[in-house]
Design an enzyme around this catalytic site. Sequence first.
Site, PDB file in Angstrom:
ATOM      1  N   SER A  81       0.891  -1.078   0.060  1.00  0.00           N
ATOM      2  CA  SER A  81       0.009  -0.058   0.035  1.00  0.00           C
ATOM      3  C   SER A  81       0.944   1.288   0.053  1.00  0.00           C
ATOM      4  O   SER A  81       1.943   1.235   0.591  1.00  0.00           O
ATOM      5  CB  SER A  81      -0.851   0.027   1.139  1.00  0.00           C
ATOM      6  OG  SER A  81      -1.629   1.290   1.355  1.00  0.00           O
ATOM      7  N   TYR A 104      -2.227  -0.685  10.084  1.00  0.00           N
ATOM      8  CA  TYR A 104      -2.321  -0.979   8.544  1.00  0.00           C
ATOM      9  C   TYR A 104      -1.074  -1.029   7.698  1.00  0.00           C
ATOM     10  O   TYR A 104      -0.572  -1.673   7.305  1.00  0.00           O
ATOM     11  CB  TYR A 104      -3.649  -0.340   7.953  1.00  0.00           C
ATOM     12  CG  TYR A 104      -3.826  -0.796   6.411  1.00  0.00           C
ATOM     13  CD1 TYR A 104      -4.355  -1.974   6.201  1.00  0.00           C
ATOM     14  CD2 TYR A 104      -3.378   0.088   5.463  1.00  0.00           C
ATOM     15  CE1 TYR A 104      -4.637  -2.309   4.675  1.00  0.00           C
ATOM     16  CE2 TYR A 104      -3.666  -0.119   4.231  1.00  0.00           C
ATOM     17  CZ  TYR A 104      -4.074  -1.341   3.744  1.00  0.00           C
ATOM     18  OH  TYR A 104      -4.384  -1.792   2.478  1.00  0.00           O
TER      19      TYR A 104
END
Length: 252
Positions: free
Chosen positions: A142, A157
């Site tokens: 990401s 995350y």
Amino acid sequence: MKVAVVTGASSGIGQSAAIQIAKRGSGVILTYNSNELDAKETVRRIEQAGGTAVALHLDLGDTSGFVAFRAAVADALRVTFQRDSFDQLVNNAGFAGMAMIEDVQEQDFDRMTVGLFKGPFFLTQALLPLITDGGAIVNLSSNSAQPHTTAPGYSVYAALKGAVVVLSRYMAKEFSSRGIRVNSVAPGATVTRFADDAFAKNPEIIPELAKSFALGRVGEPDDIGMAIAMLVSEEGRWITGQDIEVSGGQNL
């Protein structure tokens, strides 16, 4: 025919990756957890375009089920593709979680660690005997793990996605003796069902978010799916050990 395993392909980036890989001539074994109906829709769309696909259930949070899943993959390879190995693995399945550091609950931290890092690690380990020499792996990272993107609330995350980047580099080194390439792909914000379907529930955020992209819009699943398909295909044959941001220049 080459064969790919794509996890989390009932919607979003995983669905796009499965369809785009199939368009390039690979058969696809795709996985779903709770969304069997949409996984079957992915299979239908691949078959409608002349491809071959099989949907299998996989709970990425239950590592004890990975041996049984490997057996299911081996069975699908034998029955549907007349193969005993596959060529391309896309570790896409995952989920988002948001909380400020002072509010993170330990059980949520553990759940995300299993789903986003431990799960892909041990799934790859379980499937490695079935991956053909000269194959390719793409892990989804990401751009939240990139230095230029720091969104409050995504510490866990982003840190886990950063771990995926490092893991991918080590996989590339260790698996290179078998000619297996490993890369990670780092999407920016993409309109999917991610984060509890946040974009569908809050469409008003999209125009404002689009201003942070150099190319002037928020990402679509095919923007990422096509990049993944390229990386696992022949066009990506000389790319390994890289984390490739596919974000339309978000925060550029």
